[in-house]
Design an enzyme around this catalytic site. Structure first.
Site, PDB file in Angstrom:
ATOM      1  N   SER A 142       0.755  -1.142  -0.186  1.00 56.45           N
ATOM      2  CA  SER A 142       0.204  -0.126   0.119  1.00 56.45           C
ATOM      3  C   SER A 142       0.727   1.191  -0.059  1.00 56.45           C
ATOM      4  O   SER A 142       1.963   1.064   0.193  1.00 56.45           O
ATOM      5  CB  SER A 142      -0.904   0.043   1.243  1.00 56.45           C
ATOM      6  N   TYR A 155      -3.372  -0.520  10.358  1.00 59.39           N
ATOM      7  CA  TYR A 155      -3.150  -1.047   8.685  1.00 59.39           C
ATOM      8  C   TYR A 155      -1.986  -0.466   8.386  1.00 59.39           C
ATOM      9  O   TYR A 155      -1.258  -1.275   7.600  1.00 59.39           O
ATOM     10  CB  TYR A 155      -4.375  -0.070   7.847  1.00 59.39           C
TER      11      TYR A 155
HETATM   12  P1  NAD Z   1     -11.872  -5.083  -0.701  1.00 56.90           P
HETATM   13  O1  NAD Z   1     -12.623  -4.887   0.565  1.00 56.90           O
HETATM   14  O2  NAD Z   1     -12.760  -4.944  -2.016  1.00 56.90           O
HETATM   15  O3  NAD Z   1     -11.486  -6.917  -1.043  1.00 56.90           O
HETATM   16  C1  NAD Z   1     -10.796  -7.419   0.154  1.00 56.90           C
HETATM   17  C2  NAD Z   1     -11.031  -8.888  -0.204  1.00 56.90           C
HETATM   18  O4  NAD Z   1     -10.545  -9.553   1.110  1.00 56.90           O
HETATM   19  C3  NAD Z   1     -12.412  -9.213  -0.378  1.00 56.90           C
HETATM   20  O5  NAD Z   1     -12.403 -10.103  -1.381  1.00 56.90           O
HETATM   21  C4  NAD Z   1     -12.619  -9.862   0.868  1.00 56.90           C
HETATM   22  O6  NAD Z   1     -13.624 -11.121   0.770  1.00 56.90           O
HETATM   23  C5  NAD Z   1     -11.336 -10.261   1.507  1.00 56.90           C
HETATM   24  N1  NAD Z   1     -11.148 -10.640   2.663  1.00 56.90           N
HETATM   25  C6  NAD Z   1     -11.371  -9.954   3.805  1.00 56.90           C
HETATM   26  N2  NAD Z   1     -11.467 -10.607   4.880  1.00 56.90           N
HETATM   27  C7  NAD Z   1     -11.099 -11.906   4.679  1.00 56.90           C
HETATM   28  C8  NAD Z   1     -10.943 -13.119   5.292  1.00 56.90           C
HETATM   29  N3  NAD Z   1     -10.819 -13.038   6.766  1.00 56.90           N
HETATM   30  N4  NAD Z   1     -10.870 -14.109   4.758  1.00 56.90           N
HETATM   31  C9  NAD Z   1     -10.724 -14.316   3.535  1.00 56.90           C
HETATM   32  N5  NAD Z   1     -10.865 -13.230   2.535  1.00 56.90           N
HETATM   33  C10 NAD Z   1     -11.177 -12.145   3.063  1.00 56.90           C
HETATM   34  O7  NAD Z   1     -10.719  -4.375  -0.862  1.00 56.90           O
HETATM   35  P2  NAD Z   1      -9.428  -4.093  -1.980  1.00 56.90           P
HETATM   36  O8  NAD Z   1      -9.257  -2.814  -1.927  1.00 56.90           O
HETATM   37  O9  NAD Z   1      -9.656  -4.897  -3.094  1.00 56.90           O
HETATM   38  O10 NAD Z   1      -8.166  -4.618  -1.085  1.00 56.90           O
HETATM   39  C11 NAD Z   1      -7.655  -5.731  -1.609  1.00 56.90           C
HETATM   40  C12 NAD Z   1      -6.111  -5.495  -1.010  1.00 56.90           C
HETATM   41  O11 NAD Z   1      -5.537  -4.397  -1.691  1.00 56.90           O
HETATM   42  C13 NAD Z   1      -5.802  -5.416   0.489  1.00 56.90           C
HETATM   43  O12 NAD Z   1      -4.884  -6.021   0.983  1.00 56.90           O
HETATM   44  C14 NAD Z   1      -5.664  -3.670   0.699  1.00 56.90           C
HETATM   45  O13 NAD Z   1      -5.200  -3.419   1.677  1.00 56.90           O
HETATM   46  C15 NAD Z   1      -5.249  -3.326  -0.562  1.00 56.90           C
HETATM   47  N6  NAD Z   1      -4.859  -2.060  -0.815  1.00 56.90           N
HETATM   48  C16 NAD Z   1      -6.105  -1.660  -1.241  1.00 56.90           C
HETATM   49  C17 NAD Z   1      -5.952   0.000  -1.717  1.00 56.90           C
HETATM   50  C18 NAD Z   1      -7.246   0.602  -2.143  1.00 56.90           C
HETATM   51  O14 NAD Z   1      -7.162   1.991  -2.504  1.00 56.90           O
HETATM   52  N7  NAD Z   1      -8.341   0.119  -2.498  1.00 56.90           N
HETATM   53  C19 NAD Z   1      -4.876   0.494  -1.702  1.00 56.90           C
HETATM   54  C20 NAD Z   1      -3.755  -0.055  -1.195  1.00 56.90           C
HETATM   55  C21 NAD Z   1      -3.838  -1.418  -1.020  1.00 56.90           C
END
Ligand code: NAD
Length: 250
Positions: A142, A155
């Protein structure tokens, strides 16, 4: 020869019911991989998109915060084709409350899924890949692997940890034919950012600071994840690739 071709390879992607994990899983399938989708809730749309490409989608429903179940999850994933060539540690959660009020449980939940699970799944995949002498592990980091963020102490700590772990594992396993790298997405339009996008001022300020002039989408991670999963990145180790529309350059 296409160095980005993933035909015949099996990828395991965590957190694939939506968001970035869904985009990356489909991207890997577009490049030729079959994909094991590990998700908390049924990733039906992701599985059908992969099958529509003529690739195989295997689904495992699991709560990845349950450390005692990770070994069984990995064994199940391995059983589909007897190999895992690519692991994408994507599943992650965020809890937004000021540090002074941050609940103990929120801290443990975030560190548990975002950091502990990433290490334990990497360890399971790493043992298998070391035996085979090849493999790719891609950890989703991130901007908060570098910056402090606001109201997200757990986080930020977890994502700094993911960046450090990526380097630590690369040091140990690069010589064994395994490439471990990370992707640090910038501000992406997914459920993870619903809360800050709902704050009009914050949304406007963030958008204005992104050189590309827009937030990222799951599709923006397809190219980077295929690159890091493929032979095109065979001499890349311990690197965290920013996919952020230029945020970190500003
Ligand atoms: P999101 O909430 O859409 O997706 C998260 C995914 O993780 C979902 O498919 C959810 O079902 C799964 N999940 C959550 N808890 C779980 C558990 N206990 N067991 C199994 N699966 C679980 O969010 P996203 O933005 O797609 O996030 C994906 C990754 O990207 C994460 O690691 C997040 O920290 C990272 N990220 C996101 C952003 C952003 O701006 N959206 C930026 C940097 C990093």
């Amino acid at each position: 020869m296409n160095p980005f071709d993933l035909s015949g390879q099996v990828a395991l992607v965590t957190g694939t019911s939506g968001g970035l994990g869904q985009g990356m899983a489909i991207g890997l399938a577009e490049a030729g991989a079959d994909v094991v989708l590990v998700s908390y809730s049924k990733p039906a749309a992701t599985a059908s998109a992969i099958e529509a490409l003529g690739r195989k989608a295997y689904v495992i429903e699991a709560d990845l915060s349950r450390e005692d179940e990770l070994s069984a999850v990995f064994e199940q994933a391995l059983a589909f084709q007897g190999r895992i060539d690519i692991l994408v540690n994507n599943a992650g959660i965020i809890r937004r409350t000021p540090a002074a009020d941050h609940a103990v449980q929120d801290w443990h939940d975030v560190i548990g899924l975002n950091l502990n699970t990433v290490f334990f799944l990497s360890q399971l995949a790493g043992r298998h890949m070391i035996e085979r002498g090849s493999g790719k592990i891609i950890n989703i980091a991130s901007m908060l692997s570098y910056q402090g963020g606001i109201n997200v102490p757990g986080y930020t700590a977890s994502k700094h940890g993911v960046a450090g772990l990526t380097k630590a594992l690369a040091n140990e396993w690069a010589g064994k034919g395994i490439q471990i790298n990370g992707i640090a997405p910038g501000y992406m339009e997914t459920d993870n950012t619903t809360q800050i996008r709902a704050d009009e001022n914050r949304y406007r300020d963030i958008t204005a600071r992104i050189p590309a002039g827009r937030w990222g989408t799951p599709e923006d991670l397809k190219g980077p994840v295929v690159f890091l999963a493929s032979a095109a990145s065979d001499y890349l180790n311990g690197h965290v690739l920013n996919v952020d529309g230029g945020w970190m350059a500003r």
